[in-house]
Design an enzyme around this catalytic site. Structure first.
Site, PDB file in Angstrom:
ATOM      1  N   LEU A   4      -8.995 107.577 -20.681  1.00 35.28           N
ATOM      2  CA  LEU A   4      -9.519 107.908 -19.402  1.00 35.28           C
ATOM      3  C   LEU A   4      -9.503 109.212 -19.152  1.00 35.28           C
ATOM      4  CD1 LEU A   4     -11.111 105.412 -17.515  1.00 35.28           C
ATOM      5  CD2 LEU A   4      -8.764 105.288 -16.531  1.00 35.28           C
ATOM      6  N   HIS A   5     -10.448 110.087 -19.086  1.00 34.32           N
ATOM      7  CA  HIS A   5     -10.115 111.400 -18.750  1.00 34.32           C
ATOM      8  C   HIS A   5     -11.222 111.962 -17.801  1.00 34.32           C
ATOM      9  CE1 HIS A   5     -12.506 112.352 -22.057  1.00 34.32           C
ATOM     10  NE2 HIS A   5     -12.579 113.583 -21.642  1.00 34.32           N
TER      11      HIS A   5
END
Ligand code: UD1
Length: 372
Positions: free
Chosen positions: A204-205
């Site tokens: 998740l970024h």
């Protein structure tokens, strides 16, 4: 034919590795590797060079982090003298990061031909920095190499001349297929006390997910539910780690006993983890493609994807960011038969060598046209 090849950020490294290898094995091509230094941490950069056997960069611009404008401008300032000194026939850029557009712009303004690998992908969402990078890079490129048919179609709709566009397959998949056996030997599962099929991995970024406290909170709610059922391995990106702390979500994350937050993981260990996972949760582009080849169900926590083939024939579910939608996709995975998912055409490990052959041909044609 002298070609300066650009690598800047983590997702570039698995794309540039097979290209460098293919170029080194073609006697007509003299590649030079430039690392912009957009990513610089040991675990975000050096580790990938070592594991993937990418040659030491000939030049490192060492630009580091900054706002989009600062980072892009610094790369341009540092790259221009390199182009002037080495006077390449082509500059080759991959993907959609700030290094891609920055080096592309420098090249074309100096009259150097630009090659874009992974051209034509479109999410349709201009709030994504990568979408802007993709649109701009494609609009100034001389040769455009596509991974999937949607890319070719998008470029045709945007008026790019057909003879400049080539569907060659996916260089990131070249790297995956080449390293799959090596990754099998990784001991990461035993090291982390995991069993094949008994856990999920997550990345998740995306700024749209992790820079927005409400959205990150919704996603964490879904993660909390899932980890009660299935352990989740979460190699955390530096941007996400910073925001978890800035939004005071640290205690919430710590309270999830089955969520294993770890430092960024190297390519081989992560490939092993993904290949053996029950499912993958992600907002990354590349992982949607890698899970397609691995035939591991992927839940993409985004509203759109620039890689539609992974949903059309692969095992990818595009679900958005609401807690319920993520949990709904999780429930569906238990009942769905993702073994039925297919593999896109030309994702066969030979994309980089196709690119090299096309370049040799194009160069030969140009020479015969320009010779008196
Ligand atoms: C960049 C790409 C994105 C890609 C992602 C993969 C752009 C616009 N975005 O986003 O498309 O999916 O890389 O990681 O180019 N940082 C470190 N160490 C590093 C690098 C970065 O700590 O080695 C931290 C810095 O605080 C930096 C932040 O991460 O400010 C973000 O890095 P940056 O390169 O600006 O963007 P990414 O979010 O990594």
């Amino acid at each position: 034919m002298k070609i300066i090849c650009i690598a800047g950020a983590r997702p570039n490294f698995m794309k540039i590795a097979p290209i460098m290898e293919a170029f080194h094995s073609h006697s007509g091509i003299e590649p030079l590797l430039v690392h912009t230094g957009q990513h610089y941490d040991e675990k975000m950069s050096n580790l990938f060079f070592r594991e993937l056997g990418i040659p030491e960069p000939d030049i490192n611009l060492e630009v580091g982090s900054g706002s989009h404008a600062v980072q892009t401008a610094e790369i341009m300032r540092a790259f221009e003298p390199v182009c002037i000194e080495h006077a390449p026939n082509y500059v080759l850029v991959v993907g959609d990061v700030n290094s891609t557009i920055a080096c592309g712009l420098v090249a074309v303004k100096l009259g150097i031909k630009l090659i874009h690998v992974e051209a034509g992908l479109r999410s349709g969402d201009r709030r994504m920095p990568e979408e802007i990078n993709r649109l701009l890079t494609d609009s100034i490129s001389d040769l455009l190499f596509c991974t999937e048919r949607s890319g070719v179609e998008n470029l045709r709709r945007e008026g790019v001349a057909a003879e400049r566009v080539h569907l060659v397959g996916n260089v990131m998949i070249d790297t995956l297929l080449k390293n799959r056996e090596k990754a099998e030997r990784s001991t990461i599962l035993a090291d982390m006390g995991l069993e094949a099929g008994g856990y999920a991995t997550m990345t998740l970024h995306r700024p749209s997910n992790v820079d927005n406290p409400k959205r990150l909170s919704n996603i964490l709610d879904a993660i909390d539910h899932i980890q009660r059922d299935l352990p989740i391995v979460f190699p955390i990106h530096p941007r996400t780690r910073k925001n978890v702390s800035a939004f005071s979500f640290e205690d919430r994350v710590k309270s999830m006993k089955n969520l294993h937050v770890v430092e960024p993981i190297g390519y081989l260990d992560f490939l092993k983890l993904n290949a053996s996972a029950k499912l993958v949760l992600t907002d990354s582009g590349g992982l949607q493609e890698e899970t397609t080849i691995l035939k591991v169900p992927c839940i993409t926590i985004r509203e759109n994807t620039e890689r539609p083939v992974t949903c059309d024939i692969g095992s990818n579910q595009l679900v958005g960011t609401s807690t319920d939608a993520i949990l709904g996709a999780y429930e569906r995975i238990a009942s769905n038969q993702f073994d039925q998912a297919g593999i896109p055409g030309l994702w066969d490990g030979k994309a980089a060598s196709r690119i090299a052959s096309i370049l040799i041909d194009v160069d030969a044609q140009t020479m015969s046209v320009t010779k008196p």
